[in-house]
Scaffold this motif. Structure first.
Motif, mmCIF file in Angstrom:
data_model
loop_
_atom_site.group_PDB
_atom_site.id
_atom_site.type_symbol
_atom_site.label_atom_id
_atom_site.label_comp_id
_atom_site.label_asym_id
_atom_site.label_seq_id
_atom_site.Cartn_x
_atom_site.Cartn_y
_atom_site.Cartn_z
ATOM 1 N N ILE A 112 -1.793 14.852 -0.392
ATOM 2 C CA ILE A 112 -2.104 13.620 -1.457
ATOM 3 C C ILE A 112 -1.103 13.057 -1.382
ATOM 4 C CG2 ILE A 112 -2.187 13.459 -3.834
ATOM 5 C CD1 ILE A 112 -3.688 16.268 -3.825
ATOM 6 N N ARG A 113 0.366 13.133 -1.137
ATOM 7 C CA ARG A 113 1.581 12.240 -1.350
ATOM 8 C C ARG A 113 1.342 11.348 -0.056
ATOM 9 N NH1 ARG A 113 5.428 13.151 -5.150
ATOM 10 N NH2 ARG A 113 5.135 15.062 -6.299
ATOM 11 N N ILE A 114 0.895 11.883 1.138
ATOM 12 C CA ILE A 114 0.741 11.110 2.234
ATOM 13 C C ILE A 114 -0.312 10.001 2.172
ATOM 14 C CG2 ILE A 114 0.423 11.251 4.767
ATOM 15 C CD1 ILE A 114 1.965 13.626 4.886
ATOM 16 N N ILE A 115 -1.307 10.505 1.595
ATOM 17 C CA ILE A 115 -2.469 9.700 1.484
ATOM 18 C C ILE A 115 -1.995 8.467 0.298
ATOM 19 C CG2 ILE A 115 -4.994 9.396 0.598
ATOM 20 C CD1 ILE A 115 -5.312 12.557 1.561
ATOM 21 N N ILE A 116 -1.616 8.849 -0.559
ATOM 22 C CA ILE A 116 -1.253 7.792 -1.562
ATOM 23 C C ILE A 116 -0.202 6.691 -0.933
ATOM 24 C CG2 ILE A 116 0.143 7.402 -3.862
ATOM 25 C CD1 ILE A 116 -0.933 10.049 -4.882
ATOM 26 N N GLY A 117 0.787 7.381 -0.308
ATOM 27 C CA GLY A 117 1.583 6.330 0.500
ATOM 28 C C GLY A 117 0.985 5.491 1.408
ATOM 29 N N ALA A 118 0.098 6.032 2.093
ATOM 30 C CA ALA A 118 -0.716 5.092 3.253
ATOM 31 C C ALA A 118 -1.574 4.194 2.490
ATOM 32 C CB ALA A 118 -1.728 6.050 3.955
ATOM 33 N N LEU A 119 -2.154 4.394 1.170
ATOM 34 C CA LEU A 119 -3.097 3.548 0.437
ATOM 35 C C LEU A 119 -2.223 2.564 -0.008
ATOM 36 C CD1 LEU A 119 -5.548 6.034 -1.212
ATOM 37 C CD2 LEU A 119 -6.026 4.304 0.593
ATOM 38 N N LEU A 120 -0.772 2.796 -0.421
ATOM 39 C CA LEU A 120 -0.177 1.819 -0.865
ATOM 40 C C LEU A 120 0.486 0.847 0.058
ATOM 41 C CD1 LEU A 120 2.142 3.865 -3.463
ATOM 42 C CD2 LEU A 120 0.702 2.127 -3.999
ATOM 43 N N ILE A 121 0.824 1.333 1.251
ATOM 44 C CA ILE A 121 1.578 0.571 2.324
ATOM 45 C C ILE A 121 0.326 -0.280 3.299
ATOM 46 C CG2 ILE A 121 2.439 0.559 4.606
ATOM 47 C CD1 ILE A 121 4.241 2.937 3.272
ATOM 48 N N TRP A 122 -0.918 0.168 3.302
ATOM 49 C CA TRP A 122 -2.035 -0.343 3.855
ATOM 50 C C TRP A 122 -2.126 -1.675 3.574
ATOM 51 C CZ3 TRP A 122 -7.024 -2.003 2.210
ATOM 52 C CH2 TRP A 122 -7.998 -2.089 3.479
#
Length: 56
Positions: free
Chosen positions: A16-26
């Motif tokens: 979940i943290r990896i997905i949130i991080g990717a969604l923030l950086i994208w």
């Protein structure tokens, strides 16, 4: 002074943290946001990746 933190992150939380991080950086990568918002997105996204990697 030594800090003893116990790892408190399961596999589901890590994903979940990896997905949130990717969604923030994208949006910052593809220039949908810019300026201070992009900087904030980078900082928060990278912090999520670090927390996932270190399991804290």
């Amino acid at each position: 002074m030594e800090l003893d933190f116990e790892k408190n992150l399961g596999d589901t939380d890590r994903v979940i943290r990896i997905i949130i991080g990717a969604l923030l950086i994208w949006p910052a990568i593809f220039h949908y946001i810019s300026g201070g918002w992009a900087t904030l997105a980078w900082v928060l996204g990278i912090s999520q990746f670090i927390e996932a990697a270190l399991s804290y």
